[in-house]
Design a protein around this motif. Sequence first.
Motif, mmCIF file in Angstrom:
data_model
loop_
_atom_site.group_PDB
_atom_site.id
_atom_site.type_symbol
_atom_site.label_atom_id
_atom_site.label_comp_id
_atom_site.label_asym_id
_atom_site.label_seq_id
_atom_site.Cartn_x
_atom_site.Cartn_y
_atom_site.Cartn_z
ATOM 1 N N VAL A 144 0.838 -1.199 0.000
ATOM 2 C CA VAL A 144 0.000 0.000 0.000
ATOM 3 C C VAL A 144 0.873 1.249 0.000
ATOM 4 O O VAL A 144 0.612 2.216 -0.734
ATOM 5 N N ARG A 164 -4.126 -0.976 -3.803
ATOM 6 C CA ARG A 164 -5.094 -0.088 -3.173
ATOM 7 C C ARG A 164 -5.800 -0.876 -2.076
ATOM 8 O O ARG A 164 -6.215 -2.022 -2.302
ATOM 9 N N PRO A 165 -5.925 -0.325 -0.875
ATOM 10 C CA PRO A 165 -6.439 -1.092 0.265
ATOM 11 C C PRO A 165 -7.815 -1.685 0.037
ATOM 12 O O PRO A 165 -8.120 -2.772 0.549
ATOM 13 N N GLU A 166 -8.679 -1.010 -0.722
ATOM 14 C CA GLU A 166 -10.013 -1.546 -0.978
ATOM 15 C C GLU A 166 -9.979 -2.690 -1.988
ATOM 16 O O GLU A 166 -10.990 -3.367 -2.199
ATOM 17 N N ASN A 169 -2.125 7.073 7.508
ATOM 18 C CA ASN A 169 -2.866 6.945 6.256
ATOM 19 C C ASN A 169 -4.301 6.545 6.599
ATOM 20 O O ASN A 169 -4.727 5.393 6.419
ATOM 21 N N LEU A 216 -1.840 0.833 8.854
ATOM 22 C CA LEU A 216 -2.065 2.004 8.000
ATOM 23 C C LEU A 216 -2.348 3.253 8.844
ATOM 24 O O LEU A 216 -1.921 4.363 8.499
ATOM 25 N N ALA A 239 -6.647 5.245 3.724
ATOM 26 C CA ALA A 239 -6.386 3.854 3.353
ATOM 27 C C ALA A 239 -6.932 2.894 4.406
ATOM 28 O O ALA A 239 -7.485 1.838 4.087
#
Length: 476
Positions: free
Chosen positions: A27, A33-35, A63, A58, A66
Amino acid sequence: MTELSIVPAGAGAGKTHHIQETLTQWVRDGKVRPEKILAVTFTEAAAGELRQRIRGALIADSNLAAALAVERAYVSTIHGLGRRLLIEHAFASGSSPQQRLIAEDEQDLLIRRSIEENPALSELSRNLAALGYQGSFSSDETAEDSFRKKLLGVIALLRTLGPRGSDPAMANFVETSIRTGYGAPIGKPETLAAALKKAVDSLLQAFPRSLADEAVSAAAKTAFRENFRALKQAQQLLASSGKDWRLWQKLRGLRLSMRGSPTPDGYDDLATAVMLAADNLVSHPGPLEDAVSHARALVEGAQSAMTDYETRKRELGVIDFSDMVTNAAQILDEKPAVLGAIMEEVDCVIVDEFQDTNPIQFTFLWALARKAKRALIVGDTKQAIMGFQGADPRLTVALTQQFETSPLDRNWRSDPRIMDFVNALGPCLFGEDYTALAAQNASGHDTALEVIELASKRGARSGGKPQHFIADRLLS
């Protein structure tokens, strides 16, 4: 091309921390991307812990966006993932997004009904005693209960194989496996039976009464009484050309003269002749043919019941727990467009405890991992514990043999003295497959290893059971 990382991780090697750090770094580097994380574990607790760890790392990076996006990621158990994919891609696969998940008792009822209404299985159940099924006085289990339990086990095992479990060739495969394991039979059934009958008749003619009354010890009395009963049953059975392989097995271990319980002159020689004749059981053609016939009937009957069960589920518009994975794997295999759509929504695939996958679970997860931009697979065949549910660690072994691996080589859990012992024992048990783990903790002051020597006699306090001895020691 998938960026694939296979990580064997022994107990205490920090596999969850490794997954967390790897994902966090991806990330940070903008690779993931975290999603769009797809992470699979085998328990709800492990899935929740992994999600929390990723989110926490995160947040520590400041972040926050995120960390919040992780909530939309695919982080779940394998069954939860399968269920989600079935719902999200229902129309593309031609199924309803509102299929109801039936409870275990409903599933059991449907399967039992399929079994009871199956003509082939009904015929099989009429001769359960000949197939070795017996009731139990201690548990009130009948022979029918024992047979149904065995059949349900076969159905459950076949379902872990996915479509292959319904392949008509499966019965042939099972028969070949049995014949290969049994080896080539030796002799003709009638000749072997005649030899045993002659030996039994000779022993009973010379000693027409049980030696139990003349025995000194209680153990000898019991043994001679049971031996005599088995000999008389065998004499009657063999005279009518009957067969009972359990009885043959009993005749392989008759009691002979022992210190404190001598036998009359000539008895040992005649009993030994019976045992030698009964020893031919291990290569007798009869048990092999009975085993093959029984196995084929079980497999074919189970497959027939499975077909009926699947029909009943479709008519009711329901799925069961196993369908979450089986149906999802089928969609990925038959609908490339669905697989492609899923991969567009995923930047990485993470699989924990990969050694506990059964064949259909392996197929499902590997279909996703091999198409992902990057994949991290973590597991340890030495910690495989789900064999009772059809898990096969050989699948993971085959994967590690085909691809390069990056084993974790440190232990963060145990005392160095324990790790010294484990590292010395590991190569003896697993050979070159064992990876030594360097202990990261300092040695403690308490005893690290202790040998508990169990008492050889049954004490009134412990009941003579090992677990009681161990419990007493731990509580002392």
